[in-house]
Design an enzyme around this catalytic site. Structure first.
Site, PDB file in Angstrom:
ATOM      1  N   HIS A   9      49.634  35.788  34.892  1.00 45.73           N
ATOM      2  CA  HIS A   9      50.037  34.358  35.358  1.00 45.73           C
ATOM      3  C   HIS A   9      51.422  34.002  34.689  1.00 45.73           C
ATOM      4  CE1 HIS A   9      46.614  33.187  37.953  1.00 45.73           C
ATOM      5  NE2 HIS A   9      46.062  34.246  37.187  1.00 45.73           N
ATOM      6  N   ASP A  64      51.525  26.796  38.962  1.00 51.52           N
ATOM      7  CA  ASP A  64      50.547  28.006  39.390  1.00 51.52           C
ATOM      8  C   ASP A  64      49.372  27.423  39.995  1.00 51.52           C
ATOM      9  OD1 ASP A  64      47.983  29.390  38.469  1.00 51.52           O
ATOM     10  OD2 ASP A  64      49.504  30.879  37.979  1.00 51.52           O
ATOM     11  N   THR A  78      50.358  33.858  42.390  1.00 46.10           N
ATOM     12  CA  THR A  78      50.590  35.134  41.817  1.00 46.10           C
ATOM     13  C   THR A  78      49.840  36.101  42.289  1.00 46.10           C
ATOM     14  OG1 THR A  78      48.963  34.360  40.240  1.00 46.10           O
ATOM     15  CG2 THR A  78      51.230  34.094  39.497  1.00 46.10           C
ATOM     16  N   ALA A 116      47.514  49.734  26.974  1.00 51.25           N
ATOM     17  CA  ALA A 116      48.478  50.623  27.523  1.00 51.25           C
ATOM     18  C   ALA A 116      49.733  49.916  27.854  1.00 51.25           C
ATOM     19  CB  ALA A 116      48.064  51.470  28.133  1.00 51.25           C
ATOM     20  N   SER A 164      49.149  44.360  39.004  1.00 52.33           N
ATOM     21  CA  SER A 164      49.113  45.880  38.986  1.00 52.33           C
ATOM     22  C   SER A 164      49.455  46.803  40.088  1.00 52.33           C
ATOM     23  CB  SER A 164      47.552  46.138  38.213  1.00 52.33           C
ATOM     24  OG  SER A 164      47.487  45.712  37.132  1.00 52.33           O
ATOM     25  N   ALA A 207      37.213  38.523  39.875  1.00 51.02           N
ATOM     26  CA  ALA A 207      38.131  37.544  40.631  1.00 51.02           C
ATOM     27  C   ALA A 207      38.344  37.992  42.184  1.00 51.02           C
ATOM     28  CB  ALA A 207      39.477  37.319  39.782  1.00 51.02           C
ATOM     29  N   GLU A 208      39.855  37.982  42.315  1.00 49.13           N
ATOM     30  CA  GLU A 208      40.183  38.418  43.908  1.00 49.13           C
ATOM     31  C   GLU A 208      40.417  39.768  44.036  1.00 49.13           C
ATOM     32  OE1 GLU A 208      44.089  38.636  42.089  1.00 49.13           O
ATOM     33  OE2 GLU A 208      42.209  37.753  41.770  1.00 49.13           O
ATOM     34  N   GLN A 209      40.016  40.653  43.062  1.00 47.90           N
ATOM     35  CA  GLN A 209      40.392  41.958  42.805  1.00 47.90           C
ATOM     36  C   GLN A 209      39.686  42.728  44.091  1.00 47.90           C
ATOM     37  OE1 GLN A 209      39.585  43.191  38.907  1.00 47.90           O
ATOM     38  NE2 GLN A 209      41.297  41.877  38.287  1.00 47.90           N
TER      39      GLN A 209
END
Length: 481
Positions: free
Chosen positions: A19, A131, A153, A352, A374, A392-394
């Site tokens: 965020h 936000d 976001t 990474a 991502s 979450a909202e993935q």
């Protein structure tokens, strides 16, 4: 208002890394695009007790050090934060309670800022950008007669879900039921009905469902909503909101906002090791597996992924988190002898440089947890995605990418690690092969959407949406004076 360049914008982010980094990039975009119309952007940064503040603040300051028109103001911590146990059990409840406790601190900071501007007389605060987790702070904007805009976001699909939640709640005043996983929901902006099983896991528990609804109910109070997506990526979602019959805020599709800098806690020597190895690999030969910064993989799941990578026998970079109480490093969690067997095949790491990896020509596929940042990064660099959502909202993002847009390959849409769900090695290996073969999701299709994103920002639809937002903001200041 005498001069157009006298407007100041105050942005209040939520302090999770995805965020806050997107917020920094938003501020840079507004400054770079608006010429002199916005004099200053002030970011009011506040932290959470479990996020190391000194390193984070130093990193954020480094991101804006060459931006004299962007000010980063750090705020004091909440003195009586909610118990950490609440975050572990019911993260959304913790977040909403913490945000509410921040309201008096935000009020004081904004009052101080406004007083200094009134004394100088040369700069006027035009409004707030919050936000979406910070929507309770709309009350502070109202107190000071400042318009509040929301920075989302997430996707237009997520915005559709946030519009849907209060509407459903008025009819069904309870959380969603996992036993009705195949139940379909008519979420605004989706062509396909959305199965309950891909909704955020927090919607299935009363303690976390209620905060979701409370946040969603505040969205209509905003003056406008800035969405980190673009019309070419989610045409149906934005078409819906363009003709939305309800009294809903103006929607500004301003994405893709890509986070050009990786997180602050990456060891530079580790970064060099990874990039040097990538430089030696053939083009589009490497699959990148990364599961986000908040979830730890179980030992059983780690073993299955390791087996899959040996089966599929392609080059890989595998980044994953482990519980630091159980393992000092990711290597300790791997099956015995795994690194010896794949010594020339790939790299395992705990963290990474995701942006650099996805931008590298050697990378040909991304097994992703489907966080929205991502997804945008992967699409932005034309790298095909296999979906493995974690939290979450993935799950909703994965559904959007696979079923709605046809831009990703399905590994899973409704993976819930808390339920003991394990993806087996054969399934992982098969999906990775398909991803790298590029048959089910052609790389050319992903490249097309990548180009559309660049065009949107470079004078196209998102550029114009930012211009429209700035115009609405400045006009509002002129009218209110």
């Amino acid at each position: 208002m005498g001069k157009q360049e006298d407007a100041e914008l105050v942005i209040i982010p939520f302090p999770f890394s995805g965020h806050i980094l997107a917020t920094i990039e938003l501020a840079k975009r507004l400054i770079s695009q608006d010429n002199p119309r916005i004099h200053t952007i002030t970011i009011l940064y506040w932290g959470l007790p479990f996020i190391p503040q000194a390193d984070t603040i130093a990193f954020l300051r480094s991101l804006v050090k060459n931006e004299p028109r962007i000010r980063l103001v750090t705020l004091p911590e909440v003195q009586d934060p909610p118990p950490m146990e609440l975050f572990v059990e019911f993260a959304e409840s913790y977040i909403l309670e913490y945000v509410k406790k921040m309201v008096p601190i935000i009020r004081e900071a904004l009052s101080t800022l406004l007083s200094s501007r009134d004394e100088s007389g040369s700069v006027r605060v035009a409004g707030l950008v919050l936000d979406f987790f910070c929507v309770p702070m709309i009350d502070v904007g109202n107190e000071f007669n400042l318009p509040s805009y929301i920075f989302l976001t997430c996707s237009a699909g997520f915005l559709g879900m946030m519009k849907y939640l209060p509407e459903r709640h008025r009819e069904i005043k309870s959380e969603f039921n996992r036993s009705f996983n195949e139940e379909l929901n008519l979420i605004p902006g989706y062509v396909n009905s959305v199965p309950t099983k891909v909704l955020p896991s927090g919607l299935f528990m009363k303690e976390t469902y209620e905060p979701w609804v409370e946040l969603a109910e505040r969205f209509p109070e905003a003056k406008g909503i800035l969405v980190n997506s673009y019309t070419a990526l989610e045409p149906n979602g934005f078409k819906y909101f363009d003709r939305c019959p309800d009294n809903y805020p103006t929607i500004y599709p301003i994405g893709p906002i890509l986070c050009s800098n990786d997180r602050p806690n990456l060891d530079s020597s580790e970064r060099d090791r990874i990039i040097t190895w990538l430089d030696d690999q053939p083009e589009s030969s490497v699959v990148f597996l990364c599961f986000g910064s908040l979830k730890n993989l179980s030992a059983t799941q780690i073993n299955e992924i390791a087996q899959a990578l040996e089966i599929v026998d392609c080059k890989f970079i595998w980044s994953f988190r482990t519980n630091p109480k159980e393992y000092a490093s990711p290597y300790e969690a791997l099956p015995h002898g795994f690194m010896d067997r794949v010594m020339d095949q790939g790299i395992v790491c705990g963290w990474a440089p995701q942006v650099e990896i996805l931008a590298h020509k050697a990378v040909g596929g991304f097994v992703s947890h489907c966080g929205w940042n991502s997804i945008l990064e992967s699409l932005g660099f034309g790298v095909p995605i296999a979906t493995w959502p974690m939290y979450a909202e993935q799950q909703l993002n994965a559904f959007t990418m696979v079923k709605e847009l046809g831009l990703a390959l399905e590994m899973r849409l409704d993976y819930v690690s808390e339920d003991g769900d394990i993806v087996k090695a054969d399934e992982i290996a098969g999906t990775v092969r398909s991803l790298m073969d590029g048959v089910d999701v052609p790389k050319s299709k992903v490249k097309e959407i990548a180009e559309a994103g660049k065009e949107a920002v470079d004078g196209g639809s998102s550029f114009l949406a930012v211009k429209r937002f700035i115009g609405d903001l400045i006009d509002g200041v002129s009218i209110s004076k």
